[in-house]
Design a protein around this motif. Sequence first.
Motif, mmCIF file in Angstrom:
data_model
loop_
_atom_site.group_PDB
_atom_site.id
_atom_site.type_symbol
_atom_site.label_atom_id
_atom_site.label_comp_id
_atom_site.label_asym_id
_atom_site.label_seq_id
_atom_site.Cartn_x
_atom_site.Cartn_y
_atom_site.Cartn_z
ATOM 1 N N ARG A 151 -8.944 4.870 -6.883
ATOM 2 C CA ARG A 151 -8.197 3.723 -6.368
ATOM 3 C C ARG A 151 -6.841 3.612 -7.043
ATOM 4 O O ARG A 151 -5.833 3.337 -6.397
ATOM 5 C CB ARG A 151 -8.987 2.420 -6.616
ATOM 6 C CG ARG A 151 -9.665 1.877 -5.415
ATOM 7 C CD ARG A 151 -10.127 0.454 -5.526
ATOM 8 N NE ARG A 151 -10.403 -0.076 -6.830
ATOM 9 C CZ ARG A 151 -11.572 -0.038 -7.441
ATOM 10 N NH1 ARG A 151 -12.596 0.551 -6.868
ATOM 11 N NH2 ARG A 151 -11.733 -0.573 -8.622
ATOM 12 N N VAL A 177 -4.362 -3.886 -8.060
ATOM 13 C CA VAL A 177 -5.178 -3.449 -6.922
ATOM 14 C C VAL A 177 -6.347 -4.403 -6.718
ATOM 15 O O VAL A 177 -6.749 -4.684 -5.580
ATOM 16 C CB VAL A 177 -5.677 -2.006 -7.142
ATOM 17 C CG1 VAL A 177 -6.748 -1.632 -6.111
ATOM 18 C CG2 VAL A 177 -4.515 -1.027 -7.067
ATOM 19 N N ASP A 185 0.834 -1.201 0.000
ATOM 20 C CA ASP A 185 0.000 0.000 0.000
ATOM 21 C C ASP A 185 0.872 1.256 0.000
ATOM 22 O O ASP A 185 0.589 2.228 0.703
ATOM 23 C CB ASP A 185 -0.955 0.009 1.202
ATOM 24 C CG ASP A 185 -2.169 0.910 0.963
ATOM 25 O OD1 ASP A 185 -2.451 1.211 -0.204
ATOM 26 O OD2 ASP A 185 -2.811 1.313 1.958
ATOM 27 N N ARG A 193 -2.522 4.941 -5.582
ATOM 28 C CA ARG A 193 -1.247 4.232 -5.677
ATOM 29 C C ARG A 193 -0.289 4.941 -6.631
ATOM 30 O O ARG A 193 0.867 5.166 -6.293
ATOM 31 C CB ARG A 193 -1.464 2.794 -6.164
ATOM 32 C CG ARG A 193 -1.822 1.804 -5.092
ATOM 33 C CD ARG A 193 -3.268 1.895 -4.671
ATOM 34 N NE ARG A 193 -3.639 0.809 -3.753
ATOM 35 C CZ ARG A 193 -4.892 0.583 -3.397
ATOM 36 N NH1 ARG A 193 -5.875 1.343 -3.873
ATOM 37 N NH2 ARG A 193 -5.165 -0.398 -2.547
#
Length: 253
Positions: free
Chosen positions: A225, A191, A162, A229
Amino acid sequence: MDVFRALLHDAPDPGSSPDPTAHRALLDRADGWTVGPLVVPDERLAGLGTAGDLGVTLSVLIGGGAGGLTALARRAETLPLVSAETVLRDLDDLAGNAGRVAAAATGLGDGVEVYVGVPAARGAVEAVEVVEAAGLLGRVSLAEARGGTGAGAQLSVLVEADLPFKATGLGADPFGAYGLVALLMAVEALVDGADPRDADALLGGVDEQRATNALAAWDAATSARVRRRLHGVDCADVAGTLERLGAAGLLGG
């Protein structure tokens, strides 16, 4: 698509001189909302102190590890600095090297992000854990991954930890051979729990129509999402990349 907002870090080829005026022109384009900071090697910082007058922000690529970060901290207040980038080089003690970088990074202040490249070597997972615990970010070179451990495996380590990251070393084609859109799709797949080999298959190149259809189906939650990252992607030809993305209808109306 909002997934591209400030995603493209303007990183001229190593032989080129960073040009704040040219970078300002990119920001002033109608699609300039996709452009992030100008990436500048630390040895080319001379004369760029006026970049802030143009509204240009900088990401400085450090050549000297922890010592380079310490040196940058001494002049950070004179630069429109938003991030610094370095790569761990002590392959015999990656975690220890990460700890030294983390200690040096504290001198840059809270407003500067620090991206740390962790080579695919023994101790890489432990080094990533040190980077994450220190509140720093990851940095992965896809160009180097082509010649060794698959990029999917390196990206998977960061996603599993993460740890937000930026990517460097993409090819000129946004869709093929580690292209920008292929990278977005690979990160989304990881993910969602995909195998690193599936990510490698996407990074090898995706059909433009398939990529366009896939990203068009993303909702705001999916984009968020992925961007949680993937914070940035170095791009040597921002204008050309934007032309391709615009022609594919991926930047919206």
